[in-house]
Scaffold this active site. Structure first.
Site, PDB file in Angstrom:
ATOM      1  N   ASP A 283      57.152  59.040  43.133  1.00 27.14           N
ATOM      2  CA  ASP A 283      55.976  58.247  43.491  1.00 27.14           C
ATOM      3  C   ASP A 283      55.356  57.699  42.201  1.00 27.14           C
ATOM      4  OD1 ASP A 283      53.833  57.071  44.737  1.00 27.14           O
ATOM      5  OD2 ASP A 283      52.802  58.951  45.220  1.00 27.14           O
TER       6      ASP A 283
ATOM      7  N   CYS B 140      35.581  36.580  55.505  1.00 26.97           N
ATOM      8  CA  CYS B 140      34.639  36.791  54.396  1.00 26.97           C
ATOM      9  C   CYS B 140      34.313  35.456  53.726  1.00 26.97           C
ATOM     10  CB  CYS B 140      35.242  37.756  53.377  1.00 26.97           C
ATOM     11  SG  CYS B 140      34.228  37.972  51.898  1.00 26.97           S
TER      12      CYS B 140
ATOM     13  N   CYS C  36      35.617  35.350  45.060  1.00 29.54           N
ATOM     14  CA  CYS C  36      36.193  36.685  44.876  1.00 29.54           C
ATOM     15  C   CYS C  36      37.715  36.631  44.906  1.00 29.54           C
ATOM     16  CB  CYS C  36      35.671  37.614  45.969  1.00 29.54           C
ATOM     17  SG  CYS C  36      36.437  39.249  45.956  1.00 29.54           S
TER      18      CYS C  36
ATOM     19  N   CYS D 119      54.543  51.145  45.195  1.00 31.68           N
ATOM     20  CA  CYS D 119      53.432  50.235  45.473  1.00 31.68           C
ATOM     21  C   CYS D 119      53.687  48.841  44.918  1.00 31.68           C
ATOM     22  CB  CYS D 119      52.117  50.790  44.933  1.00 31.68           C
ATOM     23  SG  CYS D 119      52.120  51.109  43.154  1.00 31.68           S
TER      24      CYS D 119
ATOM     25  N   TYR E 254      55.617  62.606  39.549  1.00 30.70           N
ATOM     26  CA  TYR E 254      54.353  61.845  39.597  1.00 30.70           C
ATOM     27  C   TYR E 254      53.525  62.371  40.783  1.00 30.70           C
ATOM     28  CZ  TYR E 254      57.563  58.658  37.118  1.00 30.70           C
ATOM     29  OH  TYR E 254      58.509  58.108  36.295  1.00 30.70           O
TER      30      TYR E 254
ATOM     31  N   GLU F  95      53.229  66.165  36.811  1.00 33.33           N
ATOM     32  CA  GLU F  95      52.119  65.212  36.749  1.00 33.33           C
ATOM     33  C   GLU F  95      51.577  65.179  35.326  1.00 33.33           C
ATOM     34  OE1 GLU F  95      49.287  62.576  37.066  1.00 33.33           O
ATOM     35  OE2 GLU F  95      50.669  62.936  38.742  1.00 33.33           O
TER      36      GLU F  95
END
Length: 408
Positions: free
Chosen positions: A337, A78, A86, A364, A269, A292
């Site tokens: 999660d 890119c 970016c 994550c 979650y 949740e």
């Protein structure tokens, strides 16, 4: 920026020898004893770096010239993946296999430094980051473009609110790349443009004004396909951005937990219910409880899991539901999660108190995961398995699925 400058100034260019990788898409270098976190570099390289920020005890810089290149360096596909442009892709200058080695090194370092594990314990886990089908480009099924003062859509610079207008985002799903969102298109009064290309074949575009999405084209409710089921959720609702991610994560969770008929389970979650549905398919008539906090997620879960009467959806923050005993143990299996910030010590302690036989932790952020692992191990638990997945190629992000086990 304020801080101890050690002779460095913003916009100064210095020659640096690059050392190990660090979290955040950087490598570590040193200038006259001061730590410098360098983007667009690779370990072992000699580069000319331009200082972008000064902080107390460290600086940030971009490698603007490579004097001695690593064998793992490639030309970024890119044209916007360069210093000062970016900030969406951290690792386009790194060969795909080396990107996964980079992420593996970060995971190892966080488990040792923040998680308190030894080198031998991490070695025993055989940590690695596996690729997903489809290659490093054209995978991102949800892209939010920012809009600049000239009403042009683009992406943000690294650690900045400045918008870089672009013609095409190469990691975006092909159906998103074909949309007339970028280039000459103008978006007056919009602060962002949100695009979706679902696994069910839906394509949607919405503008965002004062934080509120307004449909422009395509359906407002999209279809996703994962774990042998169809899912309906708002186009703006949360779903994994890699088309293969949902099935990959479900497979890892089920493989690590090995749910058995009759075992009760918590999906904390739980979002739209991806893991709850998968667990319900294994435990038979046993109860599965999903917790949740997001109103949108609760609505999606109740609608998508309506055919599973043994799944209960609890609308609450996880820490509140546990502390106020809206969900109570004992329980056999737990899926955690949490958001990027992690579950946190109070949630971990309450999960341990419920005496499950196993916990699958979907993470994550390696740092938050490592901190929570340290809390588990401080309570006598152990990290019994760990899988890493390259859900976000070309970026520094990595997804982990860990298996936490109680004392033998």
């Amino acid at each position: 920026m304020s801080g101890e400058r050690s002779g460095l100034e913003e916009a100064q260019r210095v020659e640096l020898t690059v050392d190990a990788v660090a979290p955040g898409g950087h490598c570590v270098a040193r200038h006259e004893g001061q730590v410098v976190f360098v983007r667009h570099a690779l370990p072992g390289e000699r580069v000319v770096a331009e200082v972008t920020e000064l902080h107390r005890g460290f600086a940030r810089a971009d490698a603007v010239e490579v004097l001695t290149a690593s064998p793992d360096r490639v030309e970024p596909p890119c044209p916007y993946a360069k210093p000062g442009r970016c900030g969406g892709c951290d690792l386009q200058h790194v060969a795909p296999a080396a990107q996964r080695e980079w992420k593996t090194a970060v995971v190892r370092e966080q488990l040792i430094r923040l998680g308190g594990l030894t080198d031998a314990e991490v070695d025993a886990l055989a940590v690695r980051v596996d690729p997903l089908p489809g290659g490093p480009l054209g995978w991102r099924s949800r892209v939010r473009y920012a809009v600049d003062a000239a009403d042009r859509a683009g992406l943000l610079k690294h650690r900045s609110h400045e918008v870089v207008p672009i013609e095409r985002c190469l990691i975006a799903h092909p159906a998103i790349q074909e949309l007339p969102v970028l280039g000459p298109a103008r978006w007056p009064a919009a602060e962002a443009v949100e695009t979706v290309a679902s696994t069910g074949g839906d394509v949607s575009v919405a503008t965002v004004t004062e934080g509120v999405p307004t449909g422009v084209s395509g359906p407002r409710t999209v279809r996703e396909v994962a774990a042998g089921r169809d899912w309906r959720l708002p186009a703006a609702g949360f779903w994994q951005v890699h088309p293969a991610a949902a099935d990959t994560l479900v497979g890892a969770v089920l493989d690590l937990l090995d749910p058995r008929p009759g075992e009760s389970a918590w999906d904390l979650y739980g979002g739209a219910g991806l893991f709850a549905a998968a667990l319900a398919g294994r435990v038979g008539d046993a109860r599965v409880t999903l917790v949740e906090a997001s109103e949108q997620g609760v609505t999606a879960a109740r609608e998508n899991l309506a055919d599973l009467p043994r799944v209960e959806v609890v609308a609450a923050r996880v820490e509140t539901a546990l502390a106020r005993r809206r969900v109570t143990g004992p329980v056999d299996l737990v899926v955690l999660d949490p958001p990027r910030s992690g579950a946190g010590a109070p949630v971990v302690r309450d999960v341990v108190a419920a005496r499950p036989r196993a916990v699958a932790y979907v993470a994550c952020d390696p740092a938050a995961f490592a901190r929570d692992v340290r809390t588990f191990t401080g309570l006598g638990w152990r990290l019994g398995g760990l899988r890493g997945f390259d859900l976000f190629p070309m970026t520094q992000h990595v997804e982990l699925v860990g298996l936490l086990l109680p004392p033998a």
